[in-house]
Structures are given as structure tokens and as C-alpha cells.
Design an enzyme around this catalytic site. Structure first.
Site, PDB file in Angstrom:
ATOM      1  N   HIS A  11       0.882  -1.165   0.000  1.00  0.00           N
ATOM      2  CA  HIS A  11       0.000   0.000   0.000  1.00  0.00           C
ATOM      3  C   HIS A  11       0.921   1.216   0.000  1.00  0.00           C
ATOM      4  CE1 HIS A  11      -3.412   2.559   0.875  1.00  0.00           C
ATOM      5  NE2 HIS A  11      -4.236   1.516   0.881  1.00  0.00           N
ATOM      6  N   TYR A  20       3.519   6.706  -3.270  1.00  0.00           N
ATOM      7  CA  TYR A  20       2.622   7.793  -3.659  1.00  0.00           C
ATOM      8  C   TYR A  20       3.434   9.068  -3.882  1.00  0.00           C
ATOM      9  CZ  TYR A  20      -1.838   5.472  -2.583  1.00  0.00           C
ATOM     10  OH  TYR A  20      -2.939   4.647  -2.578  1.00  0.00           O
ATOM     11  N   GLU A  76      -1.616   5.475 -12.083  1.00  0.00           N
ATOM     12  CA  GLU A  76      -2.997   5.534 -12.581  1.00  0.00           C
ATOM     13  C   GLU A  76      -3.359   6.942 -13.041  1.00  0.00           C
ATOM     14  OE1 GLU A  76      -5.767   3.947  -9.744  1.00  0.00           O
ATOM     15  OE2 GLU A  76      -5.208   1.871 -10.154  1.00  0.00           O
ATOM     16  N   TYR A 120     -10.355  -4.235 -10.519  1.00  0.00           N
ATOM     17  CA  TYR A 120     -10.848  -4.705  -9.221  1.00  0.00           C
ATOM     18  C   TYR A 120     -12.033  -5.623  -9.494  1.00  0.00           C
ATOM     19  CZ  TYR A 120      -7.540  -1.959  -6.696  1.00  0.00           C
ATOM     20  OH  TYR A 120      -6.353  -1.494  -6.193  1.00  0.00           O
ATOM     21  N   GLU A 141      -1.445  -3.826 -10.866  1.00  0.00           N
ATOM     22  CA  GLU A 141      -2.285  -3.713  -9.664  1.00  0.00           C
ATOM     23  C   GLU A 141      -3.657  -4.316  -9.945  1.00  0.00           C
ATOM     24  OE1 GLU A 141      -2.422   0.164  -7.711  1.00  0.00           O
ATOM     25  OE2 GLU A 141      -4.572  -0.103  -7.412  1.00  0.00           O
ATOM     26  N   ALA A 155     -13.738  -1.428  -6.691  1.00  0.00           N
ATOM     27  CA  ALA A 155     -12.680  -0.519  -7.120  1.00  0.00           C
ATOM     28  C   ALA A 155     -12.285   0.494  -6.066  1.00  0.00           C
ATOM     29  CB  ALA A 155     -13.114   0.207  -8.390  1.00  0.00           C
ATOM     30  N   THR A 156     -13.083   0.648  -5.036  1.00  0.00           N
ATOM     31  CA  THR A 156     -12.730   1.547  -3.938  1.00  0.00           C
ATOM     32  C   THR A 156     -11.625   0.982  -3.066  1.00  0.00           C
ATOM     33  OG1 THR A 156     -14.367   0.515  -2.510  1.00  0.00           O
ATOM     34  CG2 THR A 156     -15.077   2.411  -3.827  1.00  0.00           C
ATOM     35  N   LYS A 187      -4.798  -2.512   6.664  1.00  0.00           N
ATOM     36  CA  LYS A 187      -5.849  -1.495   6.628  1.00  0.00           C
ATOM     37  C   LYS A 187      -7.223  -2.157   6.671  1.00  0.00           C
ATOM     38  CE  LYS A 187      -7.579   2.364   3.851  1.00  0.00           C
ATOM     39  NZ  LYS A 187      -7.468   3.108   2.585  1.00  0.00           N
ATOM     40  N   GLU A 215      -9.872  -2.590   5.111  1.00  0.00           N
ATOM     41  CA  GLU A 215     -10.582  -2.648   3.842  1.00  0.00           C
ATOM     42  C   GLU A 215     -10.370  -4.035   3.254  1.00  0.00           C
ATOM     43  OE1 GLU A 215      -8.976   0.480   1.434  1.00  0.00           O
ATOM     44  OE2 GLU A 215      -7.168  -0.637   0.905  1.00  0.00           O
TER      45      GLU A 215
END
Length: 488
Positions: A59, A90, A163, A226, A252, A258-259, A291, A293
Site C-alpha cells: 500500500h 505515492y 494511474e 478490481y 495492480e 474498485a474503492t 488497513k 478494507e
């Protein structure tokens, strides 16, 4: 670090796919395959044999960098069987642009991968900074440094724009011109290693890139999906790109929507895995984090240095681990002895009416079977051994009896959105321009603005109030399955 001498072993029998044995007899995956290149739209090793890499993506290193270290990557290599690791740095959202020291974590990942003999992707992870040209000069400086440090190692793969997104950011006008400036900087130091270039619409529109390819023999085009959001339409786009001779790397993908959350969608994920295997597409799964998610591979509290027990793997992590192990020819096994309480012996009391189904046996391997345990029928959702039905709310067993399960089979969504964006939904259509007509009576709430970042705010758009359910930017309220919830 001191440069390593890469030993290339010539095989008399060509490898059809990258296996993942790290035994002394076979050598590491990089020793087996050496310098990668592209031939006829296919990733191949130094012998010209097709290669399929499979592995994990981190991540955001600025948020979850504790999971990226030598020990965790070694565990992924030895226990999961990964052949590639992706270090997701990032650029914005607290990443490299605001804190350049995060590149030290990239170096740690790269040097670990070199020592461990696997491939590694250096990912310039643009996201909320949707146009790669925003930080183009910084990208050139960064990749000049990385290619000067690591360009002599065949392990290294560069991903120069994660992306690209936004309705105005297209391949011909924005992404290809950016790549044509960044790639020569890399090639000045590293003439051979693979470069992955992101494509429009969150790296979905590979068909556009295929129609106007870059003039570099060792470039691949990024494709992301995703499983809970994307399906046959995007597979068709990939097939079109392949038909045009474009080399595709799925740098990826996730088992979730997709979230990054919702699901997991393991049946849909299996369709995608079969699709990638049939086309020999290399991939990295999102993501190595704890995380809260559903795309996360680890459960909260998982050890940052590896050695993960079955209880420390999320449903997504357990599934992806087994998929990688299958292709690596590693026999199925539990990750490590579980940290859950010992399930003890199988239920010795014969059920009053179990029908044809046997009692659960902790020594038995299950993949989709139905068993009887503690007065209830259970079905395995994925590969499992020695994980007691009902012992873990996120575990591999789904209850089939009349009594409803005490916990949902999927993790519940967080009550509040996370402060970091994760991966925003790349499945939305372009939102177009914001509503030009001011609301007649929006009260205190502003009109939706596609340039604004929202996390939990309320906005007015098209005569209606909407509240953001999670991090979003440039995603218009009103599209199904999107980040906006109508309030009136």
C-alpha cells in the site's frame, strides 16, 4: 549497498512460466530468468522463454511502510512464492512530493528484492495528482537517481505513472508525451530493464495506448482492475491491446470493489486469474497492509515482518496466497500454526441428522466441501486446513444451517472513512463538468466541484444533496456503486 553479481544458469529445458523455487538446486527466480525483455508483445526471460511474474504490491509507503522490509519480503518469497514485489510510492497525499524521505523505503524494498533474487517494481504512484505531468520534473529526477543506483540489476522494473485519471487526461495528449520525456532519463542509465507506463482512466484504457505505442522495445502498458467492479468489457480491451502487439502488465489488481473495499469477490477474481494465466500476464495484487478494507491482505494486528498465521491473513490475503502458491508449485499448507485457540479434536459427537456430510476434521484439507461442526453445516469458501468453522468471523467457512451466522461473512465497512484515500474507484465514467446551475435552495451546502477532494462532506448537485461515503475526487454524484450517497 554492494552490488551483487547475478549468476545466470542456462537450462536445457526452457521454462514456459516463471516458477518460484528458491532452492539451491534451481537458484532464485532472477538467477533462472535473468534479464527480462519484450518479444512480440510478450514478457520473456534472457533465453527468450515466456515469463509470468506474480506477486504483491505494497500500500502507500507513507502510511503502511512498516510492512515493507527484508523479512516480510523474504516471507512472501518463501511462503507465498512471489516472484515480484511492487513498492508503491505515492507522489501526493503525503507521499514523495511532500516527504522525499519516503524514497528510502523504496530503496529498502529494491535492495531486499535484489538480495532475495526476485523482481521488484519501483512504482511512481500518481493518483489524486491525476495528470502525470504535474510532477514530471520530480519524476525525472527520481528515476534518474533510481536508474543510476539500480540500473545494472536485472531485478528492477520501473513503473512511471501508476494511474493517470480524469476526463481530460488521455494517452495521446498527456500520458505518452510524459513517458517520452521520462523514459529517456531512465535509458541514459539503464538501457535494458522493463518500463511500465500507466494508461488513461486509472490504467484501464490500454486499447488507446495499443493504437499509439511508445518507441521503446522494452515498454509494457499498465492495466488495473478490481474484481468486484470490472468485468468482461475490460477483458475485451486487454484482448484488443494484445492483438495490436502491446505488452500488458497487470501491475495492480484487487479482490474487492474498485474503492479498495467491499467484497471480497473471489469468484470474479478467479475469472480474472484464469484470464491472466491464459494470456501469460504478469500481476501484482493490491495490497500488503492491515488497513480495514477488504482488499488488504492482512488482518489488523498482523506482524509487520511476516510469519503470518492463518488468523493474520484476510480472506483476500488467504486467497491470493494460495493462487500464487499454485503457480509456484508449492504444496498447499497453512501459513503457520494458527494463533487462534487450538480447535482440538474434531467434534466426536455424531450429528443428530448431518445427512451425507462428514464432521469437520482439522487435519483435512478443504476447498469447497461441506462439513458438519457444532450442530451446523459449513461450506469452505477457499482452501483451508486446521481453521475451525465459526472460530474466526473473517475465516474460510460459510454457515449453511438454519441459524443465521453470528457475524457477517465479510468484514463490515468502517463507520468512518479512512483519512487516506486508498485506491479510488477507477470504474466510474468520466464525470464531465460540474453542474453549472446554482441550486435554488441548497441551504449551507456547496455545489459539487470535480477538482475538490471529499471524504465525508455533503454537496449539492443536480437538484439533490449527496454525501461522500469515502475519499473521492472528480467522481460525479449519481453514478451507481459510486462514492456518493443521496440524502434527499
Amino acid at each position: 549497498m554492494k552490488k551483487l553479481t547475478t549468476i545466470f544458469i542456462v537450462f536445457t529445458l526452457a521454462l514456459l512460466f516463471v516458477g518460484n523455487s528458491t532452492s539451491a538446486n534451481n537458484g532464485s527466480v532472477v538467477e533462472q530468468n535473468g534479464q527480462l525483455s519484450i518479444q512480440n508483445g510478450q514478457l520473456v526471460n534472457e533465453h527468450g522463454d515466456p515469463v509470468q511474474l506474480k506477486g504483491m504490491s505494497s500500500h502507500g509507503l507513507q502510511w503502511y511502510g512498516q510492512f515493507v522490509n527484508y523479512d516480510s519480503i523474504k516471507w512472501l518469497r518463501d511462503d507465498w512464492g512471489i516472484t515480484v514485489f511492487r513498492a508503491a510510492m505515492y507522489t501526493s497525499s503525503g507521499g514523495y512530493i511532500e516527504d522525499p524521505s519516503v524514497k528510502e523505503k523504496v530503496k529498502e524494498a529494491v535492495e531486499a528484492a535484489i538480495d532475495l533474487g526476485i523482481y521488484v517494481i519501483i512504482d511512481w504512484h500518481i493518483l489524486s495528482d491525476n495528470d502525470p505531468n504535474i510532477y514530471k520534473e520530480e519524476a525525472k529526477e527520481f528515476f534518474d537517481e533510481m536508474s543510476a543506483l539500480y540500473g545494472d540489476y536485472p531485478n528492477v522494473i520501473y513503473e512511471i505513472a501508476n494511474e493517470p485519471n480524469g476526463h481530460n487526461v488521455r494517452w495521446d495528449s498527456h500520458i505518452k508525451p510524459y513517458a517520452e520525456e521520462v523514459i529517456p532519463v531512465i535509458r541514459a542509465n539503464d538501457p535494458n530493464n522493463i518500463v511500465i507506463v500507466g494508461t488513461a482512466t486509472w490504467s484501464q484504457d490500454v486499447h488507446e495506448a495499443a493504437d499509439n505505442q511508445l518507441d521503446d522495445p522494452n515498454v509494457m502498458y499498465a492495466f488495473h482492475f478490481y474484481a468486484g467492479t470490472h468485468g468482461q468489457q475490460l477483458r475485451n480491451q486487454v484482448d484488443y491491446a494484445l492483438s495490436r502487439g502491446a505488452a500488458i502488465f497487470v501491475s495492480e489488481w484487487g479482490t474487492s470493489a474498485a474503492t479498495g473495499d467491499g467484497g471480497v469477490f473471489l469468484d470474479e477474481a478467479q475469472v480474472w486469474i484464469d484470464f491472466m494465466d491464459e494470456r501469460n500476464l504478469s500481476w501484482a495484487n493490491w495490497s500488503l497492509t492491515h488497513k480495514d478494507e477488504s482488499s488488504a491482505a492482512l488482518m489488523p494486528g498482523a506482524n509487520p515482518t511476516g510469519g503470518w498465521t492463518a488468523a493474520e491473513l484476510s480472506p483476500s490475503g488467504a486467497f491470493v496466497r494460495e493462487k500464487i502458491r499454485e503457480s509456484a508449485s508449492i504444496p498447499p499448507s497453512d501459513p503457520t500454526p494458527p494463533s487462534d485457540p487450538d480447535p482440538g479434536e474434531p467434534d466426536p459427537t455424531p450429528p443428530s441428522d448431518p445427512g451425507e456430510y462428514p464432521a469437520w476434521d482439522p487435519n483435512q484439507i478443504y476447498t469447497n466441501e461441506i462439513v458438519y461442526h457444532n450442530g451446523q453445516l459449513w461450506q469452505a469458501k477457499w482452501w483451508t486446513q486446521n481453521q475451525e468453522p465459526g472460530a474466526n468471523q473473517y475465516g474460510p467457512w460459510e454457515p449453511l444451517g438454519d441459524a443465521p451466522p453470528s457475524e457477517p461473512s465479510d468484514p463490515p465497512p468502517p463507520s468512518e472513512p479512512e483519512p487516506d484515500p486508498g485506491e479510488p474507484d477507477p470504474g466510474e465514467p468520466d464525470p464531465g463538468e460540474p453542474d453549472p446551475t446554482p441550486p435554488s435552495d441548497p441551504g449551507e451546502y456547496p455545489a459539487w466541484d470535480p477538482t475538490q477532494i471529499y471524504t465525508n462532506e455533503i454537496v449539492y448537485h443536480n437538484g439533490q444533496l449527496w454525501q461522500a461515503k469515502w475519499w473521492t475526487q472528480n467522481q460525479e454524484p449519481g453514478y451507481p456503486y459510486g462514492p456518493w450517497e443521496p440524502l434527499n
